[in-house]
Write an enzyme that holds these catalytic residues in place. Structure first.
Site, mmCIF file in Angstrom:
data_model
loop_
_atom_site.group_PDB
_atom_site.id
_atom_site.type_symbol
_atom_site.label_atom_id
_atom_site.label_comp_id
_atom_site.label_asym_id
_atom_site.label_seq_id
_atom_site.Cartn_x
_atom_site.Cartn_y
_atom_site.Cartn_z
ATOM 1 N N ASP A 276 10.082 -26.157 -56.156
ATOM 2 C CA ASP A 276 10.926 -26.732 -57.512
ATOM 3 C C ASP A 276 10.089 -26.562 -58.636
ATOM 4 O O ASP A 276 8.895 -26.108 -58.519
ATOM 5 C CB ASP A 276 11.140 -28.349 -57.076
ATOM 6 N N ASP B 190 21.047 -29.738 -61.004
ATOM 7 C CA ASP B 190 21.192 -30.587 -60.087
ATOM 8 C C ASP B 190 22.527 -30.926 -59.819
ATOM 9 O O ASP B 190 23.271 -31.484 -60.754
ATOM 10 C CB ASP B 190 20.430 -31.591 -60.004
#
Ligand code: GLA
Length: 385
Positions: A118, A175
């Site tokens: 990430d 997201d």
């Protein structure tokens, strides 16, 4: 294909949760259907030892990572783990900044097969992000353990050109949220775990933008665009404890989520709670063999949008042997009927055979294709010859 707890449990994960999910997935056919990576997303990390070695949170993972990964492997799955190149993860836990080689070694020693890298707080510039990813690739290679790299360096179109040579998958959006859209109530700005709805002004929309389409064109065997994890069977945006006023995907929307991700040759990372999935429609969606086959075909080429008009979208994906998959989406908020000429859906002549991927039944090939679909539903056809 795999499973990641984040869309249902956020970063509140522990050993007991993972063990019970793995057991449920083995028992209920998820493993057999192909969901083989169990991804320990953000939330597993503990402090570093004085020597700089990362550890699992001892309260949440009391038996340690080596025993958990051994269990996951023994149950027939592979292991994924999350980290970030910054000092802290997106939820503020220990990150890998300054420890890339040590952490790659530790993950290899733990038996990790898949790294979710990430980016929160790290360098998002194209040159900086590519350099970070290369450093990781080199560190993973030095361990001599095969680990695939799944990166989330932001959804910008600049990521694809460098990511395709380094990573197995790269994120093309923010997201995902477990809702389709909500026209009347704009999303609350507080306590969000997600930014992009499945469709409206969200991930589904992005894949129609030229910059993102250009990234899709870079995908192929071994390197795939990642529109984020599935919301099939999740409880929606409130799942991770946030009280947003938007509903979860309904069954038709969940089918569309699954079908379109498969049409894009995207990773199919389930995000529901497999322990409570039961034998109903969510199981039928996630375990549909024809749709999974479309996703996993060896060409690995994402579908192209061949028609978009009047609330309908038609996506076409080439399959080996001159076959193709067709997904027809009714974007309207009510049932609708349409008739498509074969030339409208990218086929010069009537196909030799047609089958409905959801019902897995043949459909007699007609002079045109007539569909009737509920709101936000998607029909998927396999065209032969
Ligand atoms: C980022 C990622 C998500 C998830 C969270 C965990 O937001 O995009 O997929 O991993 O971090 O904090």
């Amino acid at each position: 294909m795999g499973y990641d707890p984040y869309n249902t449990f956020g970063v509140t994960i522990d050993q007991a949760l993972i063990v019970s999910i793995v057991r449920a997935m083995a028992r209920d056919g998820m493993r057999a259907a192909g969901y083989h990576y169990i991804i320990l997303d953000d939330g597993w990390q503990g402090p570093r030892t004085p020597a700089g070695q990362i550890t699992a949170d001892p309260r949440r993972f009391p038996c340690g990572m080596t025993r958990l990964t051994a269990f996951i492997h023994a149950m027939g799955f592979d292991v994924g783990i999350y980290t970030t190149p910054a000092a802290r993860s997106c939820s503020g836990r220990t990150g890998s900044a300054g420890h890339v080689r040590t952490d790659a070694r530790t993950f290899a020693d733990w038996g990790v097969d898949y790294l979710k890298l990430d980016w929160c707080g790290a360098d998002y510039s194209p040159a900086g992000a590519a350099a970070i990813a290369r450093t990781w690739r080199t560190a993973l290679a030095a361990t001599h353990r095969r680990m695939i790299l799944s990166i989330n360096a932001g959804g910008s179109p600049s990521v694809g050109p460098w990511a395709r040579t380094i990573a197995t998958s790269w994120r093309v959006g923010g997201d995902i949220c477990g809702s389709w859209y909500n026209q009347t109530q704009p999303p609350s700005a507080t306590a969000r775990r997600c930014y992009d709805r499945v469709y409206h002004e969200g991930i589904f929309d992005y894949l129609t933008y030229p910059g993102v389409r250009a990234q899709a064109a870079l995908a192929g065997p071994g390197h795939y665009i990642d529109p984020d994890m599935l919301e099939v069977g999740t409880a929606g945006e409130s799942a991770a404890g946030h009280d947003l006023p938007t509903p979860a995907l309904d069954p038709a929307e969940a089918m569309t989520n699954f079908a379109i991700w498969a049409m894009w040759s995207a990773p199919l990372i389930a995000g529901n709670d497999p322990r409570t999935m039961g034998a109903g429609e969510i199981r039928n969606i996630l375990l549909n063999r024809d749709i999974i086959g479309i996703d996993q075909d060896p060409l690995g080429r994402p579908a192209t949008l061949v028609l978009s008009q009047g609330g309908w979208q038609v996506w076409r994906k080439p399959l080996p042997g001159g076959r193709a998959a067709l997904a027809i989406v009714n974007l309207a908020g009510q049932s609708a009927t349409a008739t498509f000429a074969w030339s409208q859906v990218g086929t010069s002549a009537r196909p030799a055979s047609i089958s409905d991927a959801w019902s897995r039944r043949p459909v007699p090939p007609g002079a045109s294709l007539r569909v009737r679909l509920g709101a936000h539903a998607t029909a998927v056809y396999l065209l032969g010859g």
